[in-house]
Design a protein around this motif. Structure first.
Motif, mmCIF file in Angstrom:
data_model
loop_
_atom_site.group_PDB
_atom_site.id
_atom_site.type_symbol
_atom_site.label_atom_id
_atom_site.label_comp_id
_atom_site.label_asym_id
_atom_site.label_seq_id
_atom_site.Cartn_x
_atom_site.Cartn_y
_atom_site.Cartn_z
ATOM 1 N N HIS A 36 -19.394 -4.452 28.880
ATOM 2 C CA HIS A 36 -20.270 -4.926 27.822
ATOM 3 C C HIS A 36 -21.260 -5.905 28.445
ATOM 4 O O HIS A 36 -20.871 -6.986 28.910
ATOM 5 C CB HIS A 36 -19.479 -5.620 26.713
ATOM 6 N N ASP A 37 -22.536 -5.524 28.476
ATOM 7 C CA ASP A 37 -23.604 -6.383 28.988
ATOM 8 C C ASP A 37 -24.033 -7.294 27.835
ATOM 9 O O ASP A 37 -24.658 -6.846 26.876
ATOM 10 C CB ASP A 37 -24.755 -5.504 29.465
ATOM 11 N N ASP A 85 -16.250 -8.067 18.142
ATOM 12 C CA ASP A 85 -15.553 -6.786 18.303
ATOM 13 C C ASP A 85 -15.968 -6.038 19.567
ATOM 14 O O ASP A 85 -16.408 -4.884 19.517
ATOM 15 C CB ASP A 85 -15.785 -5.901 17.068
ATOM 16 N N LEU A 86 -15.818 -6.692 20.705
ATOM 17 C CA LEU A 86 -16.086 -6.051 21.996
ATOM 18 C C LEU A 86 -14.807 -5.372 22.466
ATOM 19 O O LEU A 86 -13.785 -6.034 22.706
ATOM 20 C CB LEU A 86 -16.551 -7.093 23.017
ATOM 21 N N ARG A 87 -14.836 -4.074 22.608
ATOM 22 C CA ARG A 87 -13.618 -3.325 22.952
ATOM 23 C C ARG A 87 -13.258 -3.525 24.416
ATOM 24 O O ARG A 87 -14.115 -3.481 25.294
ATOM 25 C CB ARG A 87 -13.832 -1.843 22.667
ATOM 26 N N THR A 88 -11.995 -3.749 24.668
ATOM 27 C CA THR A 88 -11.476 -3.801 26.039
ATOM 28 C C THR A 88 -10.276 -2.864 26.141
ATOM 29 O O THR A 88 -9.675 -2.474 25.128
ATOM 30 C CB THR A 88 -11.057 -5.216 26.447
ATOM 31 N N GLU A 89 -9.925 -2.517 27.375
ATOM 32 C CA GLU A 89 -8.792 -1.616 27.592
ATOM 33 C C GLU A 89 -7.701 -2.339 28.373
ATOM 34 O O GLU A 89 -6.914 -3.058 27.817
ATOM 35 C CB GLU A 89 -9.283 -0.368 28.333
ATOM 36 N N ARG A 90 -7.740 -2.276 29.704
ATOM 37 C CA ARG A 90 -6.728 -2.938 30.519
ATOM 38 C C ARG A 90 -7.409 -3.965 31.426
ATOM 39 O O ARG A 90 -8.531 -3.762 31.877
ATOM 40 C CB ARG A 90 -5.978 -1.899 31.370
ATOM 41 N N LEU A 156 -8.930 -12.502 30.726
ATOM 42 C CA LEU A 156 -8.550 -12.534 29.319
ATOM 43 C C LEU A 156 -7.130 -12.002 29.185
ATOM 44 O O LEU A 156 -6.767 -11.000 29.830
ATOM 45 C CB LEU A 156 -9.510 -11.698 28.475
ATOM 46 N N PRO A 157 -6.305 -12.627 28.369
ATOM 47 C CA PRO A 157 -4.899 -12.211 28.273
ATOM 48 C C PRO A 157 -4.734 -10.918 27.487
ATOM 49 O O PRO A 157 -5.586 -10.524 26.695
ATOM 50 C CB PRO A 157 -4.251 -13.383 27.543
ATOM 51 N N GLY A 158 -3.593 -10.276 27.712
ATOM 52 C CA GLY A 158 -3.228 -9.112 26.920
ATOM 53 C C GLY A 158 -3.482 -7.804 27.618
ATOM 54 O O GLY A 158 -4.341 -7.696 28.495
ATOM 55 N N GLU A 159 -2.714 -6.790 27.215
ATOM 56 C CA GLU A 159 -2.858 -5.435 27.736
ATOM 57 C C GLU A 159 -3.107 -4.484 26.577
ATOM 58 O O GLU A 159 -2.850 -4.800 25.419
ATOM 59 C CB GLU A 159 -1.590 -5.015 28.490
ATOM 60 N N GLY A 160 -3.597 -3.308 26.913
ATOM 61 C CA GLY A 160 -3.833 -2.301 25.895
ATOM 62 C C GLY A 160 -5.177 -2.466 25.214
ATOM 63 O O GLY A 160 -5.906 -3.434 25.439
ATOM 64 N N VAL A 161 -5.488 -1.509 24.368
ATOM 65 C CA VAL A 161 -6.774 -1.512 23.685
ATOM 66 C C VAL A 161 -6.832 -2.678 22.699
ATOM 67 O O VAL A 161 -5.907 -2.889 21.903
ATOM 68 C CB VAL A 161 -7.009 -0.189 22.944
ATOM 69 N N ALA A 162 -7.926 -3.444 22.785
ATOM 70 C CA ALA A 162 -8.094 -4.589 21.894
ATOM 71 C C ALA A 162 -9.577 -4.804 21.628
ATOM 72 O O ALA A 162 -10.439 -4.243 22.324
ATOM 73 C CB ALA A 162 -7.468 -5.847 22.495
ATOM 74 N N PHE A 163 -9.844 -5.626 20.614
ATOM 75 C CA PHE A 163 -11.224 -5.982 20.275
ATOM 76 C C PHE A 163 -11.344 -7.502 20.344
ATOM 77 O O PHE A 163 -10.583 -8.228 19.688
ATOM 78 C CB PHE A 163 -11.598 -5.462 18.884
#
Length: 784
Positions: A36-37, A85-90, A156-163
Motif C-alpha cells: 500500500h503506497d 482498512d489497509l489489507r495485510t496478509e503475513r 506490525l503484530p499478528g498473522e493472517g489476513v487483517a485490515f
C-alpha cells in the motif's frame, strides 16, 4: 530571430524551466508482496481536526538535485491523518523515512514529535485490537545530507489476513510555536507477504448529472443577497498554499445568501463540491465566520462552520460529499447557503466545482479476460533523439513493434498536447489551450473513463507539474499520483506499488515522465548541476549585454549548445526508466498487453531562433516519437510507418486493440501496417506563438499533407510553406513560389477549424494561478 528574443526565451527556459516474434514466456502471475503506497492513497485518507490544509503530498526539491527524493506525506504539527482498512496478509511492516519540511525561506524550529498507532481487525474473527507502533521525536540534528532521518521499519503484530487503520499524528507539547514546520514522511508504505489470491473489487463509475455552476442561470430561487452578488467566478481559498490553494471556478455566495435548483435526482446520487472562504476577505479582514449549508426541500441536510480569519485550519479548499439517495427518483429543490455572524460584509463563501453525480459499480475485469494497456508520455522528448545511440534499450524495444516516423503532436506544449492524448480530440475541441482555459471539462470523455467503464483498473503517474487534478486531468483514473517534478525512478516505484495492489485485474496505465524537461540535470550528475549554474550566469551576462545593445551571438550559440548537450545527457535517465518499466510490465501484465510510447512535444535549441517549446510549430517541437509494441494477442509484426499522422490518434487505437468502444470525435486511429493510400492531413495549434514585431503571444496553426507543411499566423495573416521532403529542417519558405499549394492547404486548415472548433464558456475563466504556473515553467514572459 532577433538576439533579444532569443535571450528572452532562453531566460524563460532556465527559469523553469530483425525482431524476435516468439511469444514471451508466461510471467509469474503474482508478486511476492502486497504493498500500500500511502502517498498514492492520500486522497482516500481522513484528515482529522485540521482538514486537508495541514496534510498534503509533497515532493522535496533540494538545490543539489531537485528530483531525487521519494514522495512524501506532509503533516503539520497538531494534525492527524488516518488511512482506513489497509489489507495485510503475513508479516506486515510499515516503512518510511522521517524528515522536516518548512515553509519557504523558513528554518526548522527544532524537533517534532511523531506518533503512529494502528487498529487491527482480523478478517476471520472480526476481532479488533489497538497497537502503539511509534512514539518519539524527529530531530533535525540527526538528519543526513539530504535532510532525512534514518529509515524506519515498523513490524506490525499478528498473522493472517487483517485490515489495518493507521493513525499518524504530530502532537505538540504546547511549549513552543511550531511555526512553519511540517513533518515529512518520505516513501511511506505498508507491505506484507502476498498469499497468491486476487482481491479485485468493483470499479466505481461516476456520471455527471448536473453541473450547478453551468446551471446557475436556471436557478429557481435567490434570496438574502442581491442576485447580482451571486455569480460564477474564480476565487482562491488559500492563496500561495500548495495543495489546497489556487483559483478555482466556483459559485460566489456573499453571506447571507441562498441559491436553489429544481432537479430530479437519480439513484445512487451525491452532491460533490469543494468549499472555502475567499482569501482576500476571509483571511485578512476581521469577521465572525461563515456557515456553509445544503438544504433539500427546505430541510437542512449538511452544514459546517469556517472562521479563516482566526483559525489557520479553516483556510483552503475543503471537500464535501453528501448522499442524496433518500430522494432518488424525486424532483426536489436543492439549495446551497452561506450564513454569517454580525459582520457580514467580510464573508465571501465559495462552492467550487459543485455538481450532482450518480454512481454505479462495474465488475472488475480479470487479468486474463482482457488485454492490459499502457500509454507512456515522455515529456519534452524530441523525435530525433529516439536513436540506438541515445536510447539503446528503448530503441531495441521499438524494433519489436511499430515505429511511426511521421507522427506530430497536436501542439508544441504540454497542456493542449496532453489533453489531446487523453481525449483523442484536437485543441480546438477540448479547449485546454492556455491559462485562461486550462480545465479539462467534465463533459470530455477520456481514455481512462472508457477503460474504467469496461472494468479496468486505471492508474496515472505524472511528473509534469501542470498535468494534475486541479485541472481535471484525473478523470477516469482510480489512482492519480501527481508528483510534480519527480524523477522517473520515483514514478516507477509508485507504478510498481500500484501494479501489486491491482494484481489479478486488467489495467490501463498512463505514465508521464518529466526527466527530459528543463532544467536539464541528469540524476546524480552534480557536475551538470555546477555547469547549469555557470550557464545561468552566462545567460545573465548575455541579457545584460543585450540590454546595452551589445549582443555576442557566438556566445549565445555556445550557451544553446551547452543546453542541447545536457538535454541529450538526460536520455540516459529516460532509457533507464523505460527499461525498468518494461521489466515490471513483463512480470505483472500477463500474456496480452500493449504499450504505446510518445511525447507531448519536443524541444528547440535555436533551430529556428528560439529555445524551449511552445512558441513555434516547427518539427523540433512538433514532431513526436511514436512507438506501439504488443505482447501475446496484441503483438504486431515489426514495421516502420512513415505516414504523417497525429499522436491524438493513439487513444482510439488503444481502445480498438482492446476491443472497446471508441471515443467521440473524428475517431482517428493509427494504421497498423504501411498504407498505399494517401494519408489524411495532420493539424496542430498553439496559442503561445511568437511573431516578429508582435509583443503579445499569438495563435499559430499548422497543417501537414503530402510532404508539405503550412504554418498560418491569423493575427498577421502570415503564411509559411515548407517542403518537408527536400527541406526537413524547414529552412526555406516557399509560400511566395507556390500560391496554389498554399491555397489548397489553407482550405484544409479552414475546413478543419470549421469542423472542430468548439466555444466553451463554462470554464473559460481568467485564472491568475494558472498564469503563474505557466510563467514558472517558461511559457510566458513577465508581460504576458
Amino acid at each position: 530571430m532577433h538576439a533579444l528574443a532569443i535571450l528572452t526565451a532562453a531566460t524563460l527556459c532556465l527559469g523553469a524551466c530483425g525482431a524476435d516474434t516468439t511469444p514471451p514466456a508466461k510471467p509469474a502471475r503474482f508478486a511476492p508482496e502486497l504493498v500500500h503506497d500511502l502517498v498514492a492513497l492520500l486522497p482516500e485518507a481522513e484528515a482529522l481536526g485540521s482538514s486537508i490544509y495541514r496534510v498534503q503530498r509533497q515532493a522535496m526539491q533540494p538545490e543539489a538535485d531537485p528530483r531525487s527524493l521519494p514522495p512524501a506525506l506532509r503533516l503539520r504539527v497538531d494534525a492527524e491523518l488516518r488511512f482506513l482498512d489497509l489489507r495485510t496478509e503475513r508479516a506486515p511492516r510499515l516503512s518510511f523515512r522521517p524528515g522536516l519540511l518548512t515553509a519557504q525561506d523558513a528554518a526548522p524550529k527544532g524537533a517534532v514529535r511523531l506518533r503512529v498507532h494502528g487498529t487491527r481487525r482480523a478478517a476471520a474473527a472480526d476481532a479488533v485490537s489497538e497497537h502503539l507502533l511509534f512514539d518519539d521525536v524527529v530531530d533535525p540534528a540527526d538528519f543526513d545530507a539530504q535532510q532525512l532521518g534514518e529509515p524506519l521499519e515498523l513490524a506490525l503484530p499478528g498473522e493472517g489476513v487483517a485490515f489495518w487503520t493507521l493513525h499518524f499524528s504530530s502532537p505538540s507539547d504546547g511549549s513552543r510555536d511550531p511555526g512553519g514546520t511540517w513533518l515529512g514522511l518520505f516513501g511511506p508504505r505498508l507491505e506484507s507477504t502476498w498469499n497468491g489470491e486476487s482481491h479485485a473489487r468493483p470499479v466505481r463509475l461516476e456520471t455527471l448529472h448536473l453541473d450547478l455552476l453551468d446551471a446557475l442561470q436556471s436557478a429557481s430561487s435567490l434570496r438574502e443577497a442581491q442576485p447580482d452578488d451571486i455569480a460564477r467566478t474564480t476565487l482562491d481559498a488559500a492563496e500561495g498554499v500548495a495543495g489546497v490553494g489556487g483559483r478555482r471556478a466556483c459559485l460566489r455566495l456573499p453571506a447571507p445568501a441562498r441559491v436553489a435548483w429544481e432537479i430530479e435526482l437519480p439513484a445512487e446520487s451525491e452532491l460533490v463540491f469543494d468549499f472555502g472562504l475567499d482569501t482576500q476577505t476571509g483571511w485578512q479582514l476581521p469577521g465572525d465566520g461563515t456557515t456553509f449549508a445544503v438544504e433539500v426541500n427546505g430541510e437542512r441536510v449538511w452544514s459546517t462552520f469556517l472562521n479563516a480569519h482566526n483559525l489557520r485550519r479553516d483556510r483552503g479548499w475543503k471537500p464535501a460529499r453528501i448522499a442524496l439517495d433518500a430522494w432518488a427518483g424525486e424532483r426536489v429543490e436543492l439549495a446551497l447557503l452561506s450564513e454569517s455572524g454580525d459582520d457580514a460584509a467580510n464573508d465571501i463563501a465559495a462552492f467550487a466545482d459543485a455538481r450532482v453525480i450518480s454512481a454505479e459499480q462495474v465488475p472488475r475485469l480479470a487479468l486474463d479476460a482482457a488485454p492490459s494497456v499502457v500509454l507512456v508520455c515522455v515529456d519534452t522528448l524530441r523525435a530525433d533523439h529516439v536513436t540506438p545511440e541515445l536510447l539503446p534499450r528503448t530503441s531495441a524495444f521499438a524494433d519489436e513493434g511499430l515505429r511511426y516516423t511521421g507522427a506530430r503532436s497536436s501542439s508544441s506544449w504540454t497542456w493542449p498536447a496532453t489533453a489531446s492524448l487523453l481525449t483523442g480530440l484536437p485543441p480546438t475541441t477540448h479547449r485546454v489551450v492556455g491559462a485562461h482555459s486550462s480545465h479539462l471539462a467534465d463533459g470530455m470523455l477520456t481514455l481512462a473513463e472508457r477503460f474504467a467503464e469496461a472494468g479496468y483498473s486505471t492508474g496515472a503517474f505524472v511528473g509534469n507539474p501542470i498535468v494534475g487534478t486541479a485541472d481535471n486531468f484525473d478523470q477516469g483514473f482510480e489512482a492519480y499520483v501527481h508528483l510534480p517534478n519527480a524523477r522517473g525512478a520515483l514514478l516507477n516505484e509508485s507504478v510498481r506499488n500500484w501494479l501489486r495492489n491491482t494484481q489479478g485485474s486488467a489495467r490501463f496505465l498512463y505514465l508521464h515522465y518529466y526527466d527530459p524537461h528543463a532544467p536539464y540535470l541528469p540524476l546524480g550528475d552534480f557536475a551538470a548541476v555546477e555547469a547549469a549554474a555557470a550557464d545561468k550566469q552566462l545567460l545573465a551576462d548575455l541579457w545584460e549585454r543585450s540590454q546595452a545593445g551589445d549582443v555576442d551571438m557566438a556566445l549565445a550559440e555556445t550557451w544553446a549548445s551547452n543546453q542541447a548537450a545536457r538535454y541529450a545527457s538526460e536520455m540516459v535517465d529516460v532509457d533507464t526508466n523505460v527499461s525498468a518499466l518494461l521489466a515490471m510490465l513483463e512480470a505483472e501484465l500477463g500474456d496480452d498487453w500493449v504499450l504505446a510510447l510518445t511525447s507531448d512535444h519536443g524541444e528547440e535549441f535555436l533551430d529556428h531562433g528560439q529555445v524551449s517549446h511552445g512558441p513555434q510549430l516547427f518539427d523540433e517541437t512538433l514532431a513526436a516519437p511514436l512507438l506501439l509494441v504488443g505482447r501475446g494477442a496484441l503483438r504486431q509484426p515489426p514495421a516502420v510507418i512513415h505516414d504523417v499522422l497525429e499522436t491524438r490518434a493513439l487513444p482510439n487505437t488503444l481502445l480498438e486493440l482492446a476491443g472497446l468502444p471508441l471515443l467521440p470525435g473524428d475517431q482517428r486511429r493509427l494504421p497498423l501496417r504501411p498504407k498505399a493510400q494517401r494519408p489524411e492531413p495532420a493539424f496542430a495549434q498553439t496559442l503561445h506563438g511568437i511573431e516578429p514585431g508582435v509583443q503579445e503571444r499569438v495563435e499559430k496553426r499548422a497543417v501537414l499533407h503530402a510532404g508539405a507543411k503550412l504554418i498560418h499566423t491569423p493575427s498577421t495573416e502570415r503564411v509559411e510553406l515548407y517542403d518537408l521532403l527536400a527541406d526537413p529542417g524547414e529552412l526555406h519558405d516557399l509560400a511566395a513560389e507556390h500560391p496554389e499549394r498554399v491555397a489548397l492547404l489553407r482550405r484544409f486548415l479552414d475546413d478543419w477549424l470549421e469542423r472542430t472548433t468548439v466555444t466553451r464558456g463554462a470554464r473559460d475563466l481568467s485564472d491568475a494561478a494558472a498564469v503563474e504556473r505557466l510563467r514558472e515553467l517558461g511559457y510566458l514572459g513577465e508581460d504576458d
